[in-house]
Enzyme design. Sequence first.
Site, PDB file in Angstrom:
ATOM      1  N   ASP A 158      -7.131  -1.853  -5.151  1.00 21.91           N
ATOM      2  CA  ASP A 158      -5.973  -1.261  -5.840  1.00 21.91           C
ATOM      3  C   ASP A 158      -6.055  -0.671  -7.147  1.00 21.91           C
ATOM      4  O   ASP A 158      -6.384  -1.445  -8.140  1.00 21.91           O
ATOM      5  CB  ASP A 158      -4.573  -2.466  -5.678  1.00 21.91           C
ATOM      6  N   GLY A 206      -6.477   0.267  -0.839  1.00 21.65           N
ATOM      7  CA  GLY A 206      -5.963   0.507  -2.361  1.00 21.65           C
ATOM      8  C   GLY A 206      -4.428  -0.126  -2.366  1.00 21.65           C
ATOM      9  O   GLY A 206      -4.489  -1.329  -2.142  1.00 21.65           O
ATOM     10  N   HIS A 207      -3.695   0.865  -2.929  1.00 17.13           N
ATOM     11  CA  HIS A 207      -2.417   0.296  -3.311  1.00 17.13           C
ATOM     12  C   HIS A 207      -1.312  -0.102  -2.030  1.00 17.13           C
ATOM     13  O   HIS A 207      -0.399  -0.634  -1.948  1.00 17.13           O
ATOM     14  CB  HIS A 207      -1.729   1.247  -4.332  1.00 17.13           C
ATOM     15  N   TRP A 208      -1.669   0.974  -0.990  1.00 23.83           N
ATOM     16  CA  TRP A 208      -0.845   0.960   0.312  1.00 23.83           C
ATOM     17  C   TRP A 208      -1.328   0.114   1.377  1.00 23.83           C
ATOM     18  O   TRP A 208      -1.481   1.091   2.154  1.00 23.83           O
ATOM     19  CB  TRP A 208      -0.423   2.258   0.409  1.00 23.83           C
TER      20      TRP A 208
END
Length: 60
Positions: free
Chosen positions: A13, A40-42
């Site tokens: 992330d 990552g972030h999602w």
Amino acid sequence: MKAPTLVVWGKQDSIIPVAHAYVAFQKIPNSSLHIFERCGHWAQVEYPRKFNHLVTEFLA
């Protein structure tokens, strides 16, 4: 917070570093932590099946 809490994070992330996941896990009583590798972030978008399974198991 008293309710069971699931902390889900992507290891890569770049928006909110994974170190924050470990802090949340340590500070929230009755929490569980899952770190998605190569994510990552999602997490819910990058690994929808694994994410849905994880959440379904947590809520069961």
